[in-house]
Design an enzyme around this catalytic site. Structure first.
Site, short mmCIF file in Angstrom:
data_model
loop_
_atom_site.label_atom_id
_atom_site.label_comp_id
_atom_site.label_asym_id
_atom_site.label_seq_id
_atom_site.Cartn_x
_atom_site.Cartn_y
_atom_site.Cartn_z
CG ASP A 205 1.73 7.76 -19.47
OD1 ASP A 205 1.14 8.78 -19.06
OD2 ASP A 205 1.47 6.61 -19.06
CG ASN A 213 1.33 2.62 -7.54
OD1 ASN A 213 2.44 2.53 -7.04
ND2 ASN A 213 0.91 3.70 -8.18
CG HIS A 218 1.42 3.97 -3.57
ND1 HIS A 218 1.37 5.19 -4.23
CD2 HIS A 218 0.21 3.39 -3.80
CE1 HIS A 218 0.21 5.34 -4.80
NE2 HIS A 218 -0.52 4.26 -4.56
CG ASP A 222 7.05 6.29 -4.42
OD1 ASP A 222 6.19 6.52 -5.29
OD2 ASP A 222 6.98 6.73 -3.26
CD GLU A 248 1.19 7.55 -15.01
OE1 GLU A 248 1.13 8.61 -14.37
OE2 GLU A 248 0.26 7.16 -15.72
N1 LIG Z 1 3.89 5.03 -6.50
C1 LIG Z 1 3.47 6.16 -7.08
N2 LIG Z 1 2.37 6.13 -7.86
C2 LIG Z 1 1.96 7.27 -8.44
C3 LIG Z 1 2.67 8.48 -8.27
N3 LIG Z 1 2.02 9.44 -9.00
C4 LIG Z 1 0.96 8.82 -9.60
N4 LIG Z 1 0.91 7.52 -9.28
C5 LIG Z 1 -0.05 6.49 -9.70
O1 LIG Z 1 0.08 6.28 -11.11
C6 LIG Z 1 -1.11 5.61 -11.55
C7 LIG Z 1 -1.48 6.10 -12.92
O2 LIG Z 1 -2.54 5.34 -13.37
P1 LIG Z 1 -3.35 5.62 -14.72
O3 LIG Z 1 -3.37 7.09 -15.00
O4 LIG Z 1 -4.65 4.91 -14.60
O5 LIG Z 1 -2.47 5.00 -15.84
P2 LIG Z 1 -1.82 3.58 -16.04
O6 LIG Z 1 -2.26 2.57 -15.04
O7 LIG Z 1 -0.34 3.79 -16.16
O8 LIG Z 1 -2.41 3.13 -17.43
P3 LIG Z 1 -2.02 3.61 -18.90
O9 LIG Z 1 -1.33 4.96 -18.79
O10 LIG Z 1 -3.31 3.70 -19.62
O11 LIG Z 1 -1.12 2.58 -19.46
C8 LIG Z 1 -2.18 5.89 -10.47
O12 LIG Z 1 -2.45 4.69 -9.80
C9 LIG Z 1 -1.51 6.89 -9.54
O13 LIG Z 1 -1.90 6.73 -8.19
C10 LIG Z 1 3.82 8.49 -7.43
O14 LIG Z 1 4.51 9.50 -7.21
N5 LIG Z 1 4.19 7.30 -6.86
#
Ligand SMILES: Nc1nc2c(ncn2[C@@H]2O[C@H](COP(=O)(O)OP(=O)(O)OP(=O)(O)O)[C@@H](O)[C@H]2O)c(=O)[nH]1
Length: 343
Positions: A205, A213, A218, A222, A248
């Protein structure tokens, strides 16, 4: 003609890319009536690339005959557990066919030639198809091969769309569920049962991905996901399987003899990402949680344990690899009591 249509109909029923290679090799051998057809693909093995023969079709009567001795295919049908595979540079003809994307004759013995086999972009398994004959093919036969390969590419593209994540080209969740059941039952190729290997499931993760982002947008987010997938692919060994379920999070299925070897493999993935200089974002880290796959596991039970280990890694400060820890006996008892309360 009706035989050809039957062959093509059975090919379109296939939904598994590996099985499709075998079906293609057999169909090509029968249509061309040649001595043998083999498919060789370039696969990642850690930082190296190696040739894996994914399918080989030789008629049984011809296989034993002197004609086939005079016209052997270059490589036996090696599987990852069958010892070391030829490196990318060890097969210059295969490589040149792949890079030039041109049909390419092979040196004697017999009449042998290669055609490139490259699928939809993003799919990490380019390859070549090798035909063995004792005489040159007629122009009509060559046209038939070209049509067959066009048909194959279309079909393979459809299968890949179904099996893979559109952004990274990694395998998707649906494919994971199917492979996992086979891994749990010890039927997924890639383990070395004789050496006591078993499957391990890791969840990778990205740390603070929301910040990526929010700060860079975004599109860059990506691109980071795509680069992370490529980095992991180049760190994984032959037989390891990489998935993206969306978001992610990435899932890795790999075989290792024990927890310390599995830890070392997942740590290699983590540290490879930490060491990489990502455009704009520069430094990125991941947290990894992993668990052994048990025979009675379901995809969700093993995933849940790996998820708990990732959660622990995040709590402990991120950018680390942790194995899932089974709860101590008393805690397990409490959890069981807690679970009863749900019903
Ligand atoms: N660019 C992009 N962003 C994505 C995609 N799928 C999910 N996300 C973003 O991934 C982010 C995940 O954020 P969180 O679940 O808060 O986790 P994090 O910021 O990585 O924090 P921790 O996991 O606690 O370290 C969110 O902002 C989603 O919008 C994708 O396909 N592309």
């Amino acid at each position: 003609m009706s035989e050809l249509i039957d062959h093509l109909t059975s090919l379109t029923r296939l939904r598994d890319a590996d099985v499709l290679d075998t079906a293609l090799a057999e169909l090509a051998r029968d249509l061309m009536q040649c001595d043998g057809v083999a498919i060789h693909r370039l696969v990642h093995d850690g930082s190296q690339q190696r040739w894996l023969t994914t399918a080989m079709a030789v008629p049984p009567d011809v296989a034993a005959s002197p004609a086939s001795q005079a016209c052997p295919l270059l490589s036996p049908c090696a599987r990852p557990e069958c010892g070391s595979l030829p490196l990318r540079e060890d097969r210059p003809h295969w490589l040149s066919c792949l890079t030039s994307q041109q049909a390419c004759p092979l040196p004697r013995p017999g009449f042998r030639w290669l055609q490139p086999l490259t699928e939809a972009c993003g799919v990490p398994t380019p390859g070549v198809i090798e035909f063995a004959q004792h005489q040159a093919l007629a122009p009509g036969q060559l046209r038939m091969v070209a049509s067959l390969l066009r048909f194959y590419r279309q079909l393979r593209g459809l299968i890949d769309e179904n099996e893979r994540d559109g952004l990274t080209g990694l395998l998707n969740r649906k494919t994971f569920d199917e492979s996992f059941v086979r891994a749990a039952q010890g039927q997924l190729g890639g383990t070395r049962p004789g050496q006591g290997h078993r499957w391990w499931l890791g969840l990778v993760d990205i740390d603070h991905f929301k910040r990526v982002n929010d700060t860079h947008g975004h599109l860059i987010g990506d691109e980071v996901l795509l680069l992370t997938a490529q980095l992991m692919r180049s760190t994984c060994r032959l037989g390891d399987r990489l998935y993206r379920f969306g978001g992610e999070e990435f899932v890795v299925l790999l075989s290792a003899p024990d927890e310390s070897h599995a830890f070392a493999a997942f740590e290699r993935l983590r540290s490879g990402i930490e060491a990489h200089d990502f455009p704009q974002v520069r430094r990125l880290t991941v947290s990894v949680g992993f668990t052994a796959v048990d025979p009675d596991d379901t995809p969700s039970s093993a995933f849940e344990r790996a998820d708990q280990a990732v959660y622990a890694a995040k709590q402990a400060g991120r950018n680390r690899t942790l194995a899932h820890q089974a709860p101590a006996a008393s805690t397990a008892g409490e959890a069981a009591v807690g679970a009863v309360e749900f019903f």
